[in-house]
Design a protein around this motif. Structure first.
Motif, PDB file in Angstrom:
ATOM      1  N   GLN A   1       2.675   1.969   3.142  1.00  0.00           N
ATOM      2  CA  GLN A   1       3.774   1.041   3.428  1.00  0.00           C
ATOM      3  C   GLN A   1       5.043   1.491   2.707  1.00  0.00           C
TER       4      GLN A   1
ATOM      5  N   HIS B   1       0.857  -1.185   0.000  1.00  0.00           N
ATOM      6  CA  HIS B   1       0.000   0.000   0.000  1.00  0.00           C
ATOM      7  C   HIS B   1       0.896   1.238   0.000  1.00  0.00           C
TER       8      HIS B   1
ATOM      9  N   VAL C   1      -5.859   6.363  -4.744  1.00  0.00           N
ATOM     10  CA  VAL C   1      -5.333   5.166  -5.388  1.00  0.00           C
ATOM     11  C   VAL C   1      -6.307   4.675  -6.442  1.00  0.00           C
TER      12      VAL C   1
END
Length: 139
Positions: free
Chosen positions: A5, A2, A74
Motif C-alpha cells: 500500500q 501494508h 515483514v
C-alpha cells in the motif's frame, strides 16, 4: 498500511506531483541512495529539495510509477521491500513520452499509521566496459 500500500501511495503522490504526500511516506531521518547526481541524501529536508526540484522540472508533465516483481519480508519491527520500478513521463494529455526502469530497495520502519521509509536505494545495472547505465529492463 501494508508495504505494498505504501508503494501505491508513492505512485499516487508522484503522479499528483504532491511533495508533501510523498515526503509523508519517509521517516524524518531517512537516508536515500538515489540514482541521480548525489551519492546520498540525509534526512527528510535534504530529500525534500530533490523531490521539489524533480516535480518543478516536469512542467505540465506527470509521471506514472509502476512496480513489478515486488517482494517483501515483514517483521513487527522492520520491513524490507524490493522491486523493479518504471517511471513513465506523460504529457498533459496523458500520452506516454518516455520510460525508464530502476531497481528499488526500501527498508521500512513502523511509524504513523503504518510504515515509513527509513532507507531507500535505487539503482540500475551499468555496462562494465563503458560504465553506461542501462535504464531499460529487458522484457
Amino acid at each position: 498500511m501494508h508495504p505494498e500500500q505504501l508503494l501505491q501511495a508513492y505512485a499516487d503522490a508522484v503522479h499528483a506531483r504532491d511533495a508533501d504526500a510523498l515526503l509523508a511516506l519517509y521517516h524524518p531521518d531517512v537516508t536515500v541512495y538515489d540514482m541521480w547526481e548525489h551519492w546520498q541524501y540525509d534526512g527528510q529536508q535534504q530529500w525534500r529539495g530533490m523531490i521539489e526540484g524533480w516535480f518543478a522540472s516536469l512542467g505540465d508533465e506527470r509521471v506514472q510509477v509502476t512496480f513489478d516483481d515486488v517482494r517483501s519480508t515483514v517483521t513487527p519491527d522492520l520491513a524490507l521491500v524490493h522491486a523493479f520500478v518504471t517511471y513513465a513521463g506523460l504529457s498533459a494529455s496523458g500520452e506516454r513520452l518516455r520510460t525508464m526502469n530502476n531497481r528499488i530497495t526500501l527498508t521500512l520502519t513502523p511509524g504513523g499509521t503504518g510504515w515509513l521509509i527509513l532507507h531507500e536505494h535505487s539503482s540500475a545495472p551499468a555496462e562494465f566496459s563503458s560504465g553506461k547505465v542501462n535504464l531499460h529492463r529487458p522484457a
